[in-house]
Design an enzyme around this catalytic site. Sequence first.
Site, PDB file in Angstrom:
ATOM      1  N   GLU A 136       9.971   2.539   2.310  1.00 32.25           N
ATOM      2  CA  GLU A 136      10.286   3.652   1.414  1.00 32.25           C
ATOM      3  C   GLU A 136      10.345   4.982   2.158  1.00 32.25           C
ATOM      4  O   GLU A 136      11.144   5.856   1.805  1.00 32.25           O
ATOM      5  CB  GLU A 136       9.260   3.714   0.279  1.00 32.25           C
ATOM      6  CG  GLU A 136       9.400   2.622  -0.759  1.00 32.25           C
ATOM      7  CD  GLU A 136       8.916   1.268  -0.274  1.00 32.25           C
ATOM      8  OE1 GLU A 136       9.357   0.241  -0.811  1.00 32.25           O
ATOM      9  OE2 GLU A 136       8.084   1.244   0.676  1.00 32.25           O
ATOM     10  N   GLU A 140      16.577  -0.987  -0.461  1.00 35.47           N
ATOM     11  CA  GLU A 140      16.245  -2.369  -0.144  1.00 35.47           C
ATOM     12  C   GLU A 140      17.090  -3.324  -0.990  1.00 35.47           C
ATOM     13  O   GLU A 140      17.081  -3.252  -2.208  1.00 35.47           O
ATOM     14  CB  GLU A 140      14.768  -2.637  -0.415  1.00 35.47           C
ATOM     15  CG  GLU A 140      13.821  -1.782   0.412  1.00 35.47           C
ATOM     16  CD  GLU A 140      12.382  -1.899  -0.088  1.00 35.47           C
ATOM     17  OE1 GLU A 140      12.058  -2.930  -0.725  1.00 35.47           O
ATOM     18  OE2 GLU A 140      11.609  -0.960   0.140  1.00 35.47           O
ATOM     19  N   PHE A 190      10.700  -0.172  -6.623  1.00 31.61           N
ATOM     20  CA  PHE A 190       9.688   0.004  -7.661  1.00 31.61           C
ATOM     21  C   PHE A 190       9.115   1.407  -7.527  1.00 31.61           C
ATOM     22  O   PHE A 190       8.705   1.814  -6.432  1.00 31.61           O
ATOM     23  CB  PHE A 190       8.557  -1.027  -7.525  1.00 31.61           C
ATOM     24  CG  PHE A 190       8.952  -2.422  -7.902  1.00 31.61           C
ATOM     25  CD1 PHE A 190       8.814  -2.868  -9.215  1.00 31.61           C
ATOM     26  CD2 PHE A 190       9.471  -3.285  -6.955  1.00 31.61           C
ATOM     27  CE1 PHE A 190       9.183  -4.160  -9.568  1.00 31.61           C
ATOM     28  CE2 PHE A 190       9.838  -4.581  -7.298  1.00 31.61           C
ATOM     29  CZ  PHE A 190       9.700  -5.018  -8.601  1.00 31.61           C
ATOM     30  N   ALA A 191       9.086   2.137  -8.639  1.00 32.83           N
ATOM     31  CA  ALA A 191       8.599   3.516  -8.601  1.00 32.83           C
ATOM     32  C   ALA A 191       7.170   3.602  -8.091  1.00 32.83           C
ATOM     33  O   ALA A 191       6.767   4.635  -7.548  1.00 32.83           O
ATOM     34  CB  ALA A 191       8.693   4.140 -10.002  1.00 32.83           C
ATOM     35  N   ASP A 192       6.411   2.520  -8.251  1.00 33.22           N
ATOM     36  CA  ASP A 192       5.012   2.491  -7.800  1.00 33.22           C
ATOM     37  C   ASP A 192       4.876   2.840  -6.316  1.00 33.22           C
ATOM     38  O   ASP A 192       3.831   3.329  -5.884  1.00 33.22           O
ATOM     39  CB  ASP A 192       4.417   1.101  -8.025  1.00 33.22           C
ATOM     40  CG  ASP A 192       4.709   0.571  -9.409  1.00 33.22           C
ATOM     41  OD1 ASP A 192       3.766   0.432 -10.201  1.00 33.22           O
ATOM     42  OD2 ASP A 192       5.887   0.283  -9.705  1.00 33.22           O
ATOM     43  N   PHE A 193       5.939   2.588  -5.545  1.00 31.72           N
ATOM     44  CA  PHE A 193       5.852   2.793  -4.099  1.00 31.72           C
ATOM     45  C   PHE A 193       6.156   4.221  -3.680  1.00 31.72           C
ATOM     46  O   PHE A 193       6.365   4.504  -2.491  1.00 31.72           O
ATOM     47  CB  PHE A 193       6.792   1.825  -3.377  1.00 31.72           C
ATOM     48  CG  PHE A 193       6.532   0.378  -3.714  1.00 31.72           C
ATOM     49  CD1 PHE A 193       5.251  -0.051  -4.060  1.00 31.72           C
ATOM     50  CD2 PHE A 193       7.559  -0.543  -3.725  1.00 31.72           C
ATOM     51  CE1 PHE A 193       5.005  -1.384  -4.386  1.00 31.72           C
ATOM     52  CE2 PHE A 193       7.319  -1.874  -4.058  1.00 31.72           C
ATOM     53  CZ  PHE A 193       6.040  -2.295  -4.380  1.00 31.72           C
ATOM     54  N   ILE A 194       6.159   5.124  -4.654  1.00 31.90           N
ATOM     55  CA  ILE A 194       6.400   6.533  -4.331  1.00 31.90           C
ATOM     56  C   ILE A 194       5.355   7.072  -3.362  1.00 31.90           C
ATOM     57  O   ILE A 194       5.633   7.961  -2.552  1.00 31.90           O
ATOM     58  CB  ILE A 194       6.444   7.394  -5.618  1.00 31.90           C
ATOM     59  CG1 ILE A 194       6.853   8.831  -5.305  1.00 31.90           C
ATOM     60  CG2 ILE A 194       5.102   7.364  -6.351  1.00 31.90           C
ATOM     61  CD1 ILE A 194       7.002   9.708  -6.535  1.00 31.90           C
ATOM     62  N   HIS A 253       3.119  -2.889  -9.767  1.00 33.01           N
ATOM     63  CA  HIS A 253       4.563  -2.910 -10.001  1.00 33.01           C
ATOM     64  C   HIS A 253       4.922  -2.570 -11.446  1.00 33.01           C
ATOM     65  O   HIS A 253       5.987  -2.940 -11.918  1.00 33.01           O
ATOM     66  CB  HIS A 253       5.137  -4.297  -9.666  1.00 33.01           C
ATOM     67  CG  HIS A 253       5.073  -4.667  -8.227  1.00 33.01           C
ATOM     68  ND1 HIS A 253       3.913  -5.085  -7.624  1.00 33.01           N
ATOM     69  CD2 HIS A 253       6.026  -4.670  -7.262  1.00 33.01           C
ATOM     70  CE1 HIS A 253       4.144  -5.352  -6.348  1.00 33.01           C
ATOM     71  NE2 HIS A 253       5.426  -5.106  -6.107  1.00 33.01           N
TER      72      HIS A 253
END
Length: 337
Positions: free
Chosen positions: A70, A29, A93-97, A139
């Site tokens: 993602e 993105e 953002f790793a949070d969206f794994i 986030h």
Amino acid sequence: MAKMMYRDAIRNTIFQEMQRDERVVVLGEDVVGGMGTAGGPEAIGGIWSTSTGFYDAFGPDRVIDTPISESAIMGAAGGLALAGKRPVAEIMFADFIGVCMDQLWNQIAKFRYMFGGKSICPAVIRMPCGAGYNAAAQHSQMISQFVTNMPGIKVVMPATPADACGLLRQAIRDDDPVVFLEHKFLYGTSGEVPDDPDFCIPFGHARLARAGQDVTIVASGMMVSYAETAADDLAQDGIGCDVIDLRTTSPLDEEAILDSVEVTGRAVVVDEAPPRCSLATDIASLVAQKAFASLKAPIEMVTPPHTPVPFARELESAYLPSPAKIAAAVRKTLEYR
């Protein structure tokens, strides 16, 4: 050696690898700038400025702005890798794994195994992670415990610009999928980076950031600098600490951890993730299982509480590990003689 910021070490390494190998492609993105155009204020190279100038140099076939999906990014990275490319994908953002867990856990991580070793999946998944920017609970999370738990994935957590360069180059050239965790708070830090265009750091080899005989501190990513600060403060009181920078959590350099604990007899494990089923608990259990006879004190863990990351600045500061908390844990282990 040149001195540069962590984010520049990331950007320069990817750029050099794209020049060296036309199979390397970048996707994610806003990696161009959100408009898919060359030049102009839109082409910022992502919100972390880690792909600035890529579009002008390599064009739309190798620098791909994706939809806000993602699942699409991760799925495309896996498909590109199977088709002979070497994708470097960014999850902003790793949070969206969680959105792309199936593509990572059930597909990318298992392609080589499911195909009997007849295929490779050289995909690098970059994930900015961690707290410190008051970005709130969705986030700011550390997700190292999730990806480290996945067989078939190599997990990298560089703590310095030099390591960001050497480990990222190793990741891009590796034939297995790599999750590359970049702590957001480190992007603005600076350090010397080797000029060698083939400078690589092998996975599974920890770095001894500080040396001492009294206590072993194990950390990764942003927590390494906190551990170094604590060790420097403790040294003024005559307390010497080994600070072990893991560099990679899968593979894990067990030998470096255990060798140090066998000398010091004391271990403090620092982890930004909540403590339940975390990297901290994993390393603590490793030490308890394999170096129990060397221990002179209970193992200490310095972690956040088992809560979401707070938004308020004061609460986030209280939530996170800190040099003071690490130093207190070290002193606690020294109460046992």
